[in-house]
Scaffold this active site. Sequence first.
Site, PDB file in Angstrom:
ATOM      1  N   SER A 105       0.838  -1.202   0.000  1.00 32.38           N
ATOM      2  CA  SER A 105       0.000   0.000   0.000  1.00 32.38           C
ATOM      3  C   SER A 105       0.869   1.247   0.000  1.00 32.38           C
ATOM      4  CB  SER A 105      -0.860  -0.017   1.269  1.00 32.38           C
ATOM      5  OG  SER A 105      -1.452   1.243   1.485  1.00 32.38           O
ATOM      6  N   TYR A 136      -2.106  -1.276  10.801  1.00 35.17           N
ATOM      7  CA  TYR A 136      -2.327  -1.800   9.446  1.00 35.17           C
ATOM      8  C   TYR A 136      -1.135  -1.474   8.541  1.00 35.17           C
ATOM      9  CZ  TYR A 136      -3.751  -1.746   4.583  1.00 35.17           C
ATOM     10  OH  TYR A 136      -3.770  -1.926   3.226  1.00 35.17           O
ATOM     11  N   LYS A 156       2.031  -3.878   6.573  1.00 36.83           N
ATOM     12  CA  LYS A 156       2.470  -3.841   5.167  1.00 36.83           C
ATOM     13  C   LYS A 156       3.980  -3.609   5.090  1.00 36.83           C
ATOM     14  CE  LYS A 156      -1.469  -4.665   3.315  1.00 36.83           C
ATOM     15  NZ  LYS A 156      -1.682  -6.001   2.736  1.00 36.83           N
TER      16      LYS A 156
HETATM   17  P1  NAD Z   1     -10.831  -7.305   0.902  1.00 39.36           P
HETATM   18  O1  NAD Z   1     -11.081  -7.330   2.364  1.00 39.36           O
HETATM   19  O2  NAD Z   1     -11.973  -7.065  -0.008  1.00 39.36           O
HETATM   20  O3  NAD Z   1     -10.130  -8.683   0.457  1.00 39.36           O
HETATM   21  C1  NAD Z   1      -9.283  -9.405   1.303  1.00 39.36           C
HETATM   22  C2  NAD Z   1      -9.744 -10.854   1.268  1.00 39.36           C
HETATM   23  O4  NAD Z   1      -8.873 -11.641   2.088  1.00 39.36           O
HETATM   24  C3  NAD Z   1     -11.153 -11.036   1.821  1.00 39.36           C
HETATM   25  O5  NAD Z   1     -11.914 -11.808   0.919  1.00 39.36           O
HETATM   26  C4  NAD Z   1     -10.943 -11.772   3.149  1.00 39.36           C
HETATM   27  O6  NAD Z   1     -12.026 -12.652   3.441  1.00 39.36           O
HETATM   28  C5  NAD Z   1      -9.645 -12.506   2.886  1.00 39.36           C
HETATM   29  N1  NAD Z   1      -8.828 -12.783   4.057  1.00 39.36           N
HETATM   30  C6  NAD Z   1      -8.440 -11.933   5.040  1.00 39.36           C
HETATM   31  N2  NAD Z   1      -7.663 -12.570   5.927  1.00 39.36           N
HETATM   32  C7  NAD Z   1      -7.549 -13.852   5.503  1.00 39.36           C
HETATM   33  C8  NAD Z   1      -6.885 -15.000   5.989  1.00 39.36           C
HETATM   34  N3  NAD Z   1      -6.170 -14.964   7.133  1.00 39.36           N
HETATM   35  N4  NAD Z   1      -6.987 -16.149   5.305  1.00 39.36           N
HETATM   36  C9  NAD Z   1      -7.709 -16.226   4.165  1.00 39.36           C
HETATM   37  N5  NAD Z   1      -8.375 -15.169   3.644  1.00 39.36           N
HETATM   38  C10 NAD Z   1      -8.291 -13.995   4.326  1.00 39.36           C
HETATM   39  O7  NAD Z   1      -9.658  -6.247   0.642  1.00 39.36           O
HETATM   40  P2  NAD Z   1      -9.111  -5.680  -0.720  1.00 39.36           P
HETATM   41  O8  NAD Z   1      -9.488  -4.258  -0.805  1.00 39.36           O
HETATM   42  O9  NAD Z   1      -9.413  -6.583  -1.831  1.00 39.36           O
HETATM   43  O10 NAD Z   1      -7.549  -5.723  -0.398  1.00 39.36           O
HETATM   44  C11 NAD Z   1      -6.725  -6.803  -0.806  1.00 39.36           C
HETATM   45  C12 NAD Z   1      -5.325  -6.569  -0.281  1.00 39.36           C
HETATM   46  O11 NAD Z   1      -4.852  -5.330  -0.776  1.00 39.36           O
HETATM   47  C13 NAD Z   1      -5.233  -6.489   1.239  1.00 39.36           C
HETATM   48  O12 NAD Z   1      -4.027  -7.110   1.641  1.00 39.36           O
HETATM   49  C14 NAD Z   1      -5.184  -5.005   1.502  1.00 39.36           C
HETATM   50  O13 NAD Z   1      -4.524  -4.701   2.688  1.00 39.36           O
HETATM   51  C15 NAD Z   1      -4.416  -4.505   0.302  1.00 39.36           C
HETATM   52  N6  NAD Z   1      -4.683  -3.113  -0.017  1.00 39.36           N
HETATM   53  C16 NAD Z   1      -5.956  -2.692  -0.220  1.00 39.36           C
HETATM   54  C17 NAD Z   1      -6.202  -1.345  -0.503  1.00 39.36           C
HETATM   55  C18 NAD Z   1      -7.608  -0.838  -0.710  1.00 39.36           C
HETATM   56  O14 NAD Z   1      -7.808   0.353  -0.720  1.00 39.36           O
HETATM   57  N7  NAD Z   1      -8.595  -1.690  -0.940  1.00 39.36           N
HETATM   58  C19 NAD Z   1      -5.139  -0.437  -0.574  1.00 39.36           C
HETATM   59  C20 NAD Z   1      -3.853  -0.905  -0.383  1.00 39.36           C
HETATM   60  C21 NAD Z   1      -3.620  -2.249  -0.111  1.00 39.36           C
HETATM   61  C1  UD1 Z   2      -7.226   5.099   3.638  1.00 45.44           C
HETATM   62  C2  UD1 Z   2      -6.207   4.694   4.670  1.00 45.44           C
HETATM   63  C3  UD1 Z   2      -5.055   4.001   3.960  1.00 45.44           C
HETATM   64  C4  UD1 Z   2      -5.581   2.806   3.194  1.00 45.44           C
HETATM   65  C5  UD1 Z   2      -6.658   3.273   2.224  1.00 45.44           C
HETATM   66  C6  UD1 Z   2      -7.301   2.130   1.493  1.00 45.44           C
HETATM   67  C7  UD1 Z   2      -6.425   6.313   6.496  1.00 45.44           C
HETATM   68  C8  UD1 Z   2      -5.775   7.448   7.220  1.00 45.44           C
HETATM   69  N1  UD1 Z   2      -5.767   5.873   5.404  1.00 45.44           N
HETATM   70  O1  UD1 Z   2      -6.580   5.956   2.706  1.00 45.44           O
HETATM   71  O2  UD1 Z   2      -4.104   3.561   4.901  1.00 45.44           O
HETATM   72  O3  UD1 Z   2      -4.532   2.176   2.473  1.00 45.44           O
HETATM   73  O4  UD1 Z   2      -7.683   3.966   2.949  1.00 45.44           O
HETATM   74  O5  UD1 Z   2      -8.063   1.344   2.362  1.00 45.44           O
HETATM   75  O6  UD1 Z   2      -7.473   5.826   6.910  1.00 45.44           O
HETATM   76  N2  UD1 Z   2     -12.894  11.228   2.891  1.00 45.44           N
HETATM   77  C9  UD1 Z   2     -13.925  12.078   3.206  1.00 45.44           C
HETATM   78  N3  UD1 Z   2     -15.067  11.549   3.731  1.00 45.44           N
HETATM   79  C10 UD1 Z   2     -15.224  10.206   3.943  1.00 45.44           C
HETATM   80  C11 UD1 Z   2     -14.162   9.339   3.614  1.00 45.44           C
HETATM   81  C12 UD1 Z   2     -13.002   9.899   3.090  1.00 45.44           C
HETATM   82  O7  UD1 Z   2     -13.815  13.289   3.037  1.00 45.44           O
HETATM   83  O8  UD1 Z   2     -16.283   9.792   4.443  1.00 45.44           O
HETATM   84  C13 UD1 Z   2     -11.673  11.795   2.285  1.00 45.44           C
HETATM   85  C14 UD1 Z   2     -10.402  11.550   3.091  1.00 45.44           C
HETATM   86  O9  UD1 Z   2     -10.211  12.567   4.024  1.00 45.44           O
HETATM   87  C15 UD1 Z   2      -9.348  11.530   1.981  1.00 45.44           C
HETATM   88  C16 UD1 Z   2     -10.088  10.949   0.773  1.00 45.44           C
HETATM   89  O10 UD1 Z   2     -11.476  11.146   1.053  1.00 45.44           O
HETATM   90  O11 UD1 Z   2      -8.947  12.839   1.665  1.00 45.44           O
HETATM   91  C17 UD1 Z   2      -9.833   9.473   0.572  1.00 45.44           C
HETATM   92  O12 UD1 Z   2     -10.097   8.781   1.776  1.00 45.44           O
HETATM   93  P1  UD1 Z   2     -10.101   7.178   1.850  1.00 45.44           P
HETATM   94  O13 UD1 Z   2     -10.932   6.635   0.756  1.00 45.44           O
HETATM   95  O14 UD1 Z   2     -10.460   6.797   3.245  1.00 45.44           O
HETATM   96  O15 UD1 Z   2      -8.598   6.770   1.524  1.00 45.44           O
HETATM   97  P2  UD1 Z   2      -7.228   7.276   2.200  1.00 45.44           P
HETATM   98  O16 UD1 Z   2      -7.449   8.140   3.359  1.00 45.44           O
HETATM   99  O17 UD1 Z   2      -6.364   7.811   1.121  1.00 45.44           O
END
Ligand code: NAD
Ligand code: UD1
Length: 340
Positions: A124, A148, A152
């Site tokens: 991330s 969290y 990572k």
């Molecule tokens: P998500 O929660 O939709 O998907 C994660 C999946 O992993 C889920 O289906 C959950 O059931 C499964 N899971 C969790 N722990 C597990 C375990 N111990 N064993 C087996 N399955 C397990 O999340 P996502 O948004 O698809 O994210 C996927 C990956 O990307 C995660 O590692 C997350 O931290 C990373 N990531 C996500 C974002 C984001 O904004 N969505 C941003 C940066 C990184």
């Molecule tokens: C957040 C997490 C980041 C994570 C990412 C994806 C925090 C501080 N950071 O990022 O670690 O990897 O989600 O899961 O939580 N916003 C609003 N109103 C809302 C929600 C968000 O104004 O109800 C704004 C936030 O202030 C930000 C932008 O929208 O400026 C994006 O927010 P968000 O989608 O939560 O992502 P990040 O904060 O970038």
Amino acid sequence: MKILVTGGLGYIGSHTCVELAKNGHTVVIVDNLSNSKLETLDRLTEITGARMAFYRVDVTDYRATAEIFAAHTIEGVMHFAGLKAVGESVEQPLAYYYNNVLGTITIAKLCLEYGVNKFVFSSSATVYGDQASPLYEDMALGQTTNPYGETKAMSERILTDVTKANPRFAVSLLRYFNPVGAHESGLIGEDPNGIPNNLMPYVTRVAKGLLPCLRVFGNDYDTPDGTGVRDYIHVVDLALGHVAAFENLQPGVSIFNLGTGKGTSVLELVHAFTAENGVAVPYEIAPRRVGDVATCFADASRAARDLGWRAKRGIREMVRDAWRFESATKGTKGTFPFVR
Ligand code: NAD
Ligand code: UD1
């Protein structure tokens, strides 16, 4: 190739399974369904025409996960499984360290034991901490502000050390910026439980009338309109970035930002949503959210140069596809209480 996708029924994993199948790979999914639903497997069949092998197993369970490696000739792993809610990680740090770090260790250990040398990891942009954008892969890891983010950064370090000790091991650390949107079929997308923390799912639920009003966290940042700027990336582009990373894996560690390189403010995104979908999103300005940075966007040139990948979909496609998925989703999401 036969690829084990951990967390393959989750938001990003499911979209990546689609693109892997489209590119001729065979997918084996392992997911404990802690944040996903089994019906996503049916949706994947509907989209791809293929029934993917699925195991409901927790990847921190070494024995159960080893059985999957024993049953299949796995040639590579994409490790998505993890917990991802920042606030929850502050309240339950042990759950996050246990699940995310032990999950990474278990999968890496099994890869070594079964001779699997290809490993793609979901990292991330949060590992950069509060450094100034654009963010480059060569920057040092920043100061993470929550457990969290720390899981990572730790997983990145662990995988880096494993490759140093095992020179044939090829790892790609993919640092995602802000994944949004959904598959254009409307069949899979982001469906968080309860009240969303992230902006886009919050916007779609306000648009649908499930939540009364978006709270814009701060309009006094040093940004063009005062609201926070992020690098939103369409989840299908992100999934394609995984395919490109997998197909270009080299021994050792490679790090890639997966972002567009463009920043969009909260209000720009809200206005784009309304313009594209013709649906109002009532909002109010609220105080800043603790831990937020003003601006975060990628330098996306390394992935373009080394992987031949760049994000193609813009904000219009992101808001359109997010809304299509939300509009098509029925059922439980209206039942949680409003919190104002
Ligand atoms: P998500 O929660 O939709 O998907 C994660 C999946 O992993 C889920 O289906 C959950 O059931 C499964 N899971 C969790 N722990 C597990 C375990 N111990 N064993 C087996 N399955 C397990 O999340 P996502 O948004 O698809 O994210 C996927 C990956 O990307 C995660 O590692 C997350 O931290 C990373 N990531 C996500 C974002 C984001 O904004 N969505 C941003 C940066 C990184
Ligand atoms: C957040 C997490 C980041 C994570 C990412 C994806 C925090 C501080 N950071 O990022 O670690 O990897 O989600 O899961 O939580 N916003 C609003 N109103 C809302 C929600 C968000 O104004 O109800 C704004 C936030 O202030 C930000 C932008 O929208 O400026 C994006 O927010 P968000 O989608 O939560 O992502 P990040 O904060 O970038």
